[in-house]
Design a protein around this motif. Sequence first.
Motif, PDB file in Angstrom:
ATOM      1  N   ARG A  57       6.300   3.804 -10.910  1.00 53.36           N
ATOM      2  CA  ARG A  57       5.619   4.570  -9.847  1.00 53.36           C
ATOM      3  C   ARG A  57       4.132   4.242  -9.774  1.00 53.36           C
ATOM      4  NH1 ARG A  57       9.418   7.081  -6.477  1.00 53.36           N
ATOM      5  NH2 ARG A  57      11.102   7.821  -7.772  1.00 53.36           N
ATOM      6  N   GLU A  58       3.536   3.900 -10.919  1.00 54.99           N
ATOM      7  CA  GLU A  58       2.107   3.567 -10.931  1.00 54.99           C
ATOM      8  C   GLU A  58       1.862   2.288 -10.115  1.00 54.99           C
ATOM      9  OE1 GLU A  58       0.544   3.663 -14.923  1.00 54.99           O
ATOM     10  OE2 GLU A  58      -1.277   2.630 -14.233  1.00 54.99           O
ATOM     11  N   ARG A  59       2.694   1.297 -10.354  1.00 53.00           N
ATOM     12  CA  ARG A  59       2.598   0.039  -9.588  1.00 53.00           C
ATOM     13  C   ARG A  59       2.843   0.305  -8.080  1.00 53.00           C
ATOM     14  NH1 ARG A  59       0.953  -4.654  -7.680  1.00 53.00           N
ATOM     15  NH2 ARG A  59       2.645  -5.948  -6.937  1.00 53.00           N
ATOM     16  N   GLU A  60       3.800   1.151  -7.786  1.00 54.61           N
ATOM     17  CA  GLU A  60       4.092   1.468  -6.383  1.00 54.61           C
ATOM     18  C   GLU A  60       2.890   2.152  -5.729  1.00 54.61           C
ATOM     19  OE1 GLU A  60       7.886   3.465  -5.911  1.00 54.61           O
ATOM     20  OE2 GLU A  60       8.862   2.101  -7.319  1.00 54.61           O
ATOM     21  N   HIS A  61       2.240   3.037  -6.468  1.00 47.26           N
ATOM     22  CA  HIS A  61       1.049   3.720  -5.949  1.00 47.26           C
ATOM     23  C   HIS A  61      -0.074   2.706  -5.674  1.00 47.26           C
ATOM     24  CE1 HIS A  61      -1.797   6.929  -5.266  1.00 47.26           C
ATOM     25  NE2 HIS A  61      -2.614   6.421  -6.177  1.00 47.26           N
ATOM     26  N   GLU A  62      -0.235   1.760  -6.587  1.00 43.41           N
ATOM     27  CA  GLU A  62      -1.267   0.723  -6.384  1.00 43.41           C
ATOM     28  C   GLU A  62      -0.981  -0.079  -5.108  1.00 43.41           C
ATOM     29  OE1 GLU A  62      -1.997  -0.105 -11.145  1.00 43.41           O
ATOM     30  OE2 GLU A  62      -1.112  -1.699  -9.909  1.00 43.41           O
ATOM     31  N   ILE A  63       0.297  -0.394  -4.901  1.00 41.74           N
ATOM     32  CA  ILE A  63       0.682  -1.153  -3.693  1.00 41.74           C
ATOM     33  C   ILE A  63       0.303  -0.364  -2.436  1.00 41.74           C
ATOM     34  CG2 ILE A  63       2.704  -1.927  -2.350  1.00 41.74           C
ATOM     35  CD1 ILE A  63       4.016  -2.687  -5.076  1.00 41.74           C
ATOM     36  N   VAL A  64       0.640   0.924  -2.444  1.00 33.52           N
ATOM     37  CA  VAL A  64       0.362   1.771  -1.273  1.00 33.52           C
ATOM     38  C   VAL A  64      -1.145   1.862  -1.032  1.00 33.52           C
ATOM     39  CG1 VAL A  64       0.440   4.168  -0.441  1.00 33.52           C
ATOM     40  CG2 VAL A  64       2.508   3.101  -1.395  1.00 33.52           C
ATOM     41  N   MET A  65      -1.922   2.047  -2.083  1.00 34.78           N
ATOM     42  CA  MET A  65      -3.370   2.195  -1.906  1.00 34.78           C
ATOM     43  C   MET A  65      -4.000   0.898  -1.401  1.00 34.78           C
ATOM     44  SD  MET A  65      -3.541   5.286  -2.356  1.00 34.78           S
ATOM     45  CE  MET A  65      -5.280   5.623  -2.131  1.00 34.78           C
ATOM     46  N   ALA A  66      -3.498  -0.235  -1.899  1.00 38.53           N
ATOM     47  CA  ALA A  66      -4.028  -1.524  -1.415  1.00 38.53           C
ATOM     48  C   ALA A  66      -3.676  -1.706   0.063  1.00 38.53           C
ATOM     49  CB  ALA A  66      -3.450  -2.671  -2.252  1.00 38.53           C
ATOM     50  N   MET A  67      -2.478  -1.282   0.435  1.00 39.60           N
ATOM     51  CA  MET A  67      -2.083  -1.409   1.843  1.00 39.60           C
ATOM     52  C   MET A  67      -2.868  -0.449   2.730  1.00 39.60           C
ATOM     53  SD  MET A  67       1.990  -2.037   1.486  1.00 39.60           S
ATOM     54  CE  MET A  67       2.312  -2.427   3.206  1.00 39.60           C
ATOM     55  N   ALA A  68      -3.151   0.748   2.208  1.00 37.53           N
ATOM     56  CA  ALA A  68      -3.883   1.751   2.998  1.00 37.53           C
ATOM     57  C   ALA A  68      -5.278   1.243   3.365  1.00 37.53           C
ATOM     58  CB  ALA A  68      -3.962   3.064   2.240  1.00 37.53           C
ATOM     59  N   ALA A  69      -5.854   0.434   2.480  1.00 30.35           N
ATOM     60  CA  ALA A  69      -7.185  -0.124   2.776  1.00 30.35           C
ATOM     61  C   ALA A  69      -7.106  -1.080   3.964  1.00 30.35           C
ATOM     62  CB  ALA A  69      -7.731  -0.840   1.551  1.00 30.35           C
ATOM     63  N   PRO A  76      -2.467   6.468   3.459  1.00 31.11           N
ATOM     64  CA  PRO A  76      -1.608   6.429   2.279  1.00 31.11           C
ATOM     65  C   PRO A  76      -0.312   7.238   2.380  1.00 31.11           C
ATOM     66  CG  PRO A  76      -3.763   7.389   1.759  1.00 31.11           C
ATOM     67  CD  PRO A  76      -3.826   6.922   3.173  1.00 31.11           C
ATOM     68  N   GLU A  77      -0.350   8.394   3.045  1.00 29.57           N
ATOM     69  CA  GLU A  77       0.869   9.224   3.066  1.00 29.57           C
ATOM     70  C   GLU A  77       1.996   8.562   3.838  1.00 29.57           C
ATOM     71  OE1 GLU A  77       0.885  13.433   4.083  1.00 29.57           O
ATOM     72  OE2 GLU A  77      -0.912  13.636   2.830  1.00 29.57           O
ATOM     73  N   ARG A  78       1.664   8.048   5.023  1.00 27.15           N
ATOM     74  CA  ARG A  78       2.717   7.397   5.831  1.00 27.15           C
ATOM     75  C   ARG A  78       3.137   6.081   5.183  1.00 27.15           C
ATOM     76  NH1 ARG A  78      -0.967   8.822   9.757  1.00 27.15           N
ATOM     77  NH2 ARG A  78      -0.390  10.705  10.884  1.00 27.15           N
ATOM     78  N   LEU A  79       2.150   5.356   4.646  1.00 21.14           N
ATOM     79  CA  LEU A  79       2.503   4.088   3.987  1.00 21.14           C
ATOM     80  C   LEU A  79       3.380   4.328   2.764  1.00 21.14           C
ATOM     81  CD1 LEU A  79      -0.853   2.189   4.386  1.00 21.14           C
ATOM     82  CD2 LEU A  79       1.366   1.405   5.232  1.00 21.14           C
ATOM     83  N   ALA A  80       3.152   5.442   2.065  1.00 18.66           N
ATOM     84  CA  ALA A  80       3.983   5.747   0.896  1.00 18.66           C
ATOM     85  C   ALA A  80       5.440   5.920   1.334  1.00 18.66           C
ATOM     86  CB  ALA A  80       3.474   6.998   0.190  1.00 18.66           C
ATOM     87  N   LYS A  81       5.655   6.587   2.477  1.00 26.06           N
ATOM     88  CA  LYS A  81       7.033   6.767   2.973  1.00 26.06           C
ATOM     89  C   LYS A  81       7.647   5.418   3.343  1.00 26.06           C
ATOM     90  CE  LYS A  81       6.128  11.123   5.269  1.00 26.06           C
ATOM     91  NZ  LYS A  81       5.901  11.669   6.599  1.00 26.06           N
ATOM     92  N   ILE A  82       6.868   4.606   4.046  1.00 32.04           N
ATOM     93  CA  ILE A  82       7.364   3.288   4.471  1.00 32.04           C
ATOM     94  C   ILE A  82       7.700   2.438   3.246  1.00 32.04           C
ATOM     95  CG2 ILE A  82       6.700   1.095   5.581  1.00 32.04           C
ATOM     96  CD1 ILE A  82       4.925   2.859   7.493  1.00 32.04           C
ATOM     97  N   MET A  83       6.755   2.388   2.299  1.00 34.79           N
ATOM     98  CA  MET A  83       6.951   1.502   1.147  1.00 34.79           C
ATOM     99  C   MET A  83       8.016   2.039   0.191  1.00 34.79           C
ATOM    100  SD  MET A  83       5.384  -1.026   2.009  1.00 34.79           S
ATOM    101  CE  MET A  83       5.793  -2.009   0.557  1.00 34.79           C
ATOM    102  N   ASN A  84       8.186   3.357   0.169  1.00 33.18           N
ATOM    103  CA  ASN A  84       9.277   3.911  -0.651  1.00 33.18           C
ATOM    104  C   ASN A  84      10.622   3.394  -0.125  1.00 33.18           C
ATOM    105  OD1 ASN A  84      10.068   5.765  -2.815  1.00 33.18           O
ATOM    106  ND2 ASN A  84      11.118   6.844  -1.167  1.00 33.18           N
ATOM    107  N   ALA A  85      10.768   3.392   1.203  1.00 33.50           N
ATOM    108  CA  ALA A  85      12.021   2.880   1.796  1.00 33.50           C
ATOM    109  C   ALA A  85      12.181   1.390   1.512  1.00 33.50           C
ATOM    110  CB  ALA A  85      12.027   3.149   3.306  1.00 33.50           C
ATOM    111  N   VAL A  86      11.100   0.637   1.639  1.00 35.68           N
ATOM    112  CA  VAL A  86      11.157  -0.821   1.392  1.00 35.68           C
ATOM    113  C   VAL A  86      11.518  -1.091  -0.077  1.00 35.68           C
ATOM    114  CG1 VAL A  86       9.712  -2.915   1.250  1.00 35.68           C
ATOM    115  CG2 VAL A  86       9.569  -1.427   3.271  1.00 35.68           C
TER     116      VAL A  86
END
Length: 104
Positions: A57-69, A76-86
Amino acid sequence: MHELIDSTEPAIGSLAEARAAIDEIDAALAVLLERRTAIAGQVQRLKPVGGFAGRNREREHEIVMAMAAKAPSLGPERLAKIMNAVIEAGLEVAEQRRAARDGS
Ligand SMILES: C=C(O[C@@H]1C=C(C(=O)O)C=C[C@H]1O)C(=O)O
Protein backbone atom coordinates in the motif's frame (compact mmCIF):
# COMPACT_ATOMS: atom_id res chain seq x y z
CA MET A 1 2.12 10.47 -28.25
CA HIS A 2 3.43 14.01 -27.71
CA GLU A 3 0.21 15.68 -28.73
CA LEU A 4 -1.63 13.23 -26.47
CA ILE A 5 0.20 14.42 -23.38
CA ASP A 6 0.40 18.10 -24.27
CA SER A 7 -1.94 19.83 -21.82
CA THR A 8 -2.47 22.83 -24.13
CA GLU A 9 -5.47 21.31 -25.89
CA PRO A 10 -6.13 22.47 -29.44
CA ALA A 11 -9.60 23.97 -29.94
CA ILE A 12 -12.19 21.27 -30.62
CA GLY A 13 -15.02 22.38 -32.89
CA SER A 14 -17.54 19.56 -32.82
CA LEU A 15 -18.80 16.58 -30.83
CA ALA A 16 -17.40 14.17 -33.44
CA GLU A 17 -13.99 15.83 -33.20
CA ALA A 18 -14.05 15.68 -29.41
CA ARG A 19 -15.01 11.98 -29.48
CA ALA A 20 -12.30 11.22 -32.02
CA ALA A 21 -9.77 12.88 -29.69
CA ILE A 22 -11.08 10.82 -26.75
CA ASP A 23 -10.89 7.61 -28.82
CA GLU A 24 -7.26 8.37 -29.62
CA ILE A 25 -6.43 8.97 -25.96
CA ASP A 26 -8.26 5.78 -24.90
CA ALA A 27 -6.36 3.76 -27.51
CA ALA A 28 -3.08 5.05 -26.07
CA LEU A 29 -4.32 4.34 -22.52
CA ALA A 30 -5.19 0.76 -23.51
CA VAL A 31 -1.68 0.18 -24.87
CA LEU A 32 -0.15 1.65 -21.71
CA LEU A 33 -2.42 -0.40 -19.46
CA GLU A 34 -1.51 -3.60 -21.31
CA ARG A 35 2.18 -2.77 -20.89
CA ARG A 36 1.73 -1.85 -17.23
CA THR A 37 -0.09 -5.14 -16.59
CA ALA A 38 2.80 -7.09 -18.13
CA ILE A 39 5.43 -5.30 -16.06
CA ALA A 40 3.39 -5.45 -12.83
CA GLY A 41 3.06 -9.20 -13.51
CA GLN A 42 6.83 -9.52 -13.76
CA VAL A 43 7.16 -7.71 -10.42
CA GLN A 44 4.89 -10.34 -8.82
CA ARG A 45 7.29 -13.05 -9.96
CA LEU A 46 10.29 -11.16 -8.54
CA LYS A 47 8.83 -10.52 -5.10
CA PRO A 48 9.18 -13.07 -2.28
CA VAL A 49 5.38 -12.94 -1.91
CA GLY A 50 3.52 -11.93 -5.07
CA GLY A 51 -0.10 -11.27 -5.96
CA PHE A 52 -2.67 -9.84 -3.56
CA ALA A 53 -0.81 -11.37 -0.59
CA GLY A 54 2.23 -9.22 -1.35
CA ARG A 55 0.31 -6.02 -1.88
CA ASN A 56 2.28 -2.90 -0.95
CA ARG A 57 0.00 0.00 0.00
CA GLU A 58 2.92 2.36 0.65
CA ARG A 59 4.20 1.91 -2.91
CA GLU A 60 0.65 2.36 -4.24
CA HIS A 61 0.32 5.61 -2.28
CA GLU A 62 3.60 6.87 -3.75
CA ILE A 63 2.32 6.08 -7.25
CA VAL A 64 -0.90 8.02 -6.62
CA MET A 65 0.92 11.04 -5.18
CA ALA A 66 3.36 11.16 -8.10
CA MET A 67 0.44 11.00 -10.51
CA ALA A 68 -1.50 13.67 -8.60
CA ALA A 69 1.38 16.09 -9.19
CA LYS A 70 0.89 15.56 -12.94
CA ALA A 71 -2.92 15.41 -12.91
CA PRO A 72 -4.01 18.19 -10.53
CA SER A 73 -7.59 18.31 -11.88
CA LEU A 74 -8.16 14.74 -10.80
CA GLY A 75 -6.29 15.03 -7.51
CA PRO A 76 -5.18 12.23 -5.14
CA GLU A 77 -8.62 10.96 -4.09
CA ARG A 78 -9.93 10.30 -7.59
CA LEU A 79 -6.56 9.02 -8.77
CA ALA A 80 -6.47 6.61 -5.82
CA LYS A 81 -9.78 5.12 -7.02
CA ILE A 82 -8.56 4.89 -10.61
CA MET A 83 -5.20 3.38 -9.67
CA ASN A 84 -6.77 0.97 -7.19
CA ALA A 85 -8.82 -0.46 -10.07
CA VAL A 86 -5.76 -0.58 -12.35
CA ILE A 87 -3.56 -2.22 -9.71
CA GLU A 88 -6.20 -4.77 -8.70
CA ALA A 89 -6.79 -5.67 -12.36
CA GLY A 90 -3.03 -6.23 -12.77
CA LEU A 91 -2.86 -8.39 -9.64
CA GLU A 92 -5.84 -10.44 -10.86
CA VAL A 93 -4.13 -11.07 -14.21
CA ALA A 94 -0.89 -12.03 -12.43
CA GLU A 95 -2.75 -14.45 -10.12
CA GLN A 96 -4.66 -15.99 -13.04
CA ARG A 97 -1.41 -16.53 -14.92
CA ARG A 98 0.27 -18.02 -11.89
CA ALA A 99 -2.65 -20.41 -11.39
CA ALA A 100 -2.44 -21.42 -15.06
CA ARG A 101 1.31 -22.04 -14.71
CA ASP A 102 0.90 -24.01 -11.47
CA GLY A 103 -2.03 -25.92 -12.91
CA SER A 104 -4.14 -25.00 -9.88
C1 LIG B 1 3.99 -4.02 -8.67
C2 LIG B 1 4.03 -4.19 -7.34
O1 LIG B 1 3.10 -4.99 -6.66
C3 LIG B 1 1.80 -4.50 -6.34
C4 LIG B 1 1.22 -3.81 -7.51
C5 LIG B 1 1.48 -2.48 -7.72
C6 LIG B 1 1.23 -1.84 -9.04
O2 LIG B 1 0.52 -2.42 -9.88
O3 LIG B 1 1.79 -0.74 -9.27
C7 LIG B 1 2.04 -1.70 -6.67
C8 LIG B 1 2.28 -2.22 -5.45
C9 LIG B 1 1.89 -3.61 -5.09
O4 LIG B 1 0.66 -3.59 -4.41
C10 LIG B 1 5.10 -3.58 -6.52
O5 LIG B 1 5.21 -3.92 -5.34
O6 LIG B 1 5.85 -2.74 -7.04
